[in-house]
Design an enzyme around this catalytic site. Structure first.
Site, PDB file in Angstrom:
ATOM      1  CE  LYS A 112      -2.820  -6.474   8.801  1.00  0.00           C
ATOM      2  NZ  LYS A 112      -1.468  -6.354   9.409  1.00  0.00           N
ATOM      3  CE  LYS A 197      -2.661  -1.209   3.531  1.00  0.00           C
ATOM      4  NZ  LYS A 197      -1.734  -0.943   4.651  1.00  0.00           N
ATOM      5  CE  LYS A 200       4.446  -5.020   3.402  1.00  0.00           C
ATOM      6  NZ  LYS A 200       3.778  -3.879   4.065  1.00  0.00           N
TER       7      LYS A 200
END
Length: 336
Positions: A112, A197, A200
């Site tokens: 991140k 992955k 969202k």
């Protein structure tokens, strides 16, 4: 009775990966076999730039989808993290036990942080320290087990390390939790990039199946999934990641094993078609129930209110014990 805790961030629309990797097991298995708490961890969503109105909207949507997936408030405890002050009370104590090195080694922090730097934005301190808040989420309730996807196991290991360290320094206070993983599709990958992955917060959404996608949208995304070179349908995560991802998804939807399912196909097209239909059917009852719940928003609000009250009662004794153990004086109360 075994106690289970797990949570999910309202940082984007929930995906097939969230459902197959965690939510379905919570509903079908965990809430019935254990004293289970499931939390919408909205405080974690503050670690990066966000729109406050969108966060409130996604928090409500996440709650409704968890109910639509089968969580029963008569059986488990469902609540919002920010509604229970014990999470933040305990988090600071655990920051005084965790180390800077542990935080900077967290894989999700590295990923991140790199994205934030690419965008030219600054890094919030909470992005570095939020794994400690996650540990507080778990340890406040004396959870024995934390059912998560594979990408979250490092966070549970941190909670274990911090719990052991606190217990050794200040006396036994916390249960040391363990991770539980679903047997199949613990980590559903992006359909357009099977090395990542199915998240969202994916920016394009082309490789992500969202729980509220219309059936035709689901079919289109699966049929356009990236596969691998070669014609033989075999299950090999390393050499054929795209194919393995489709087989994992199909296995999770139908109950078979990826290896045995692979033997039944001689073309990628047939596999994609069957996987698309399997996903549509798995998500159909979730979408239908979500539509019903949206017609009665007061029900979800009642669930969150009652869930927070139950969670406070469970967490407060442990957190109060931790405050005393670490050396803090209890509040002075007025004499009667």
């Amino acid at each position: 009775m075994t106690r289970v805790f797990s949570g999910i961030q309202p940082t984007g629309h929930l995906t097939l990966g969230n459902y197959l990797g965690a939510m379905r097991r919570w509903a079908e298995v965990d809430q019935h076999r254990a004293d289970s708490l499931f939390c919408v961890v909205d405080l974690h969503a503050l670690t990066v730039d966000h729109d406050p109105a969108r966060l409130r909207r996604l928090s409500r949507q996440t709650t409704t989808l968890l109910l639509a997936a089968g969580l029963d408030p008569e059986v488990c405890t469902l609540f919002l993290q920010s509604h229970v002050d014990e999470h933040t009370r305990l988090s600071y104590l655990l920051e005084c036990v965790a180390t800077d090195g542990e935080m900077r080694r967290m894989i999700q922090y590295k990923e991140k942080a790199a994205k934030q730097r690419e965008r030219g934005g600054g890094l919030r301190l909470s992005l570095l320290t939020y794994p400690v808040l996650m540990a507080a989420d778990i340890l406040a309730y004396g959870a024995d087990e934390v059912p998560v996807g594979e990408d979250q196991t490092q966070h549970v290991e941190l909670a274990r390390d911090v719990a052991v360290r606190f217990n050794q320094r200040y006396g036994h206070t916390f249960v040391v939790p363990r991770t539980t993983l679903p047997p199949v599709a613990a980590r559903v990958m992006n359909l357009q990039d099977p090395t990542r992955k199915m998240g969202k917060s994916d920016e394009s959404g082309a490789g992500v199946v969202y729980l509220l996608d219309e059936p035709d949208v689901v079919r289109k995304k699966v049929l356009r999934a990236v596969t691998d070179s070669g014609r033989e349908v075999v299950y090999d995560r390393e050499a054929r990641p795209g194919l393995a991802n489709l087989l994992d998804i199909l296995a999770a939807c139908t109950g078979g094993s990826p290896e045995s399912l692979a033997a039944g196909y001689d073309s990628y097209g047939a596999l994609k078609k069957d996987t698309a239909e399997a996903v549509v059917e798995v998500l159909r009852p979730v979408r239908d129930r979500h539509r019903e719940l949206c017609a009665d928003p007061a029900y979800a609000e009642e669930v969150l209110r009652d869930g927070a009250e139950k969670a406070r009662v469970l967490a407060r004794p442990t957190v109060d014990t931790a405050y005393r153990a670490i050396g803090l004086l209890p509040p002075v109360t007025e004499p009667r």
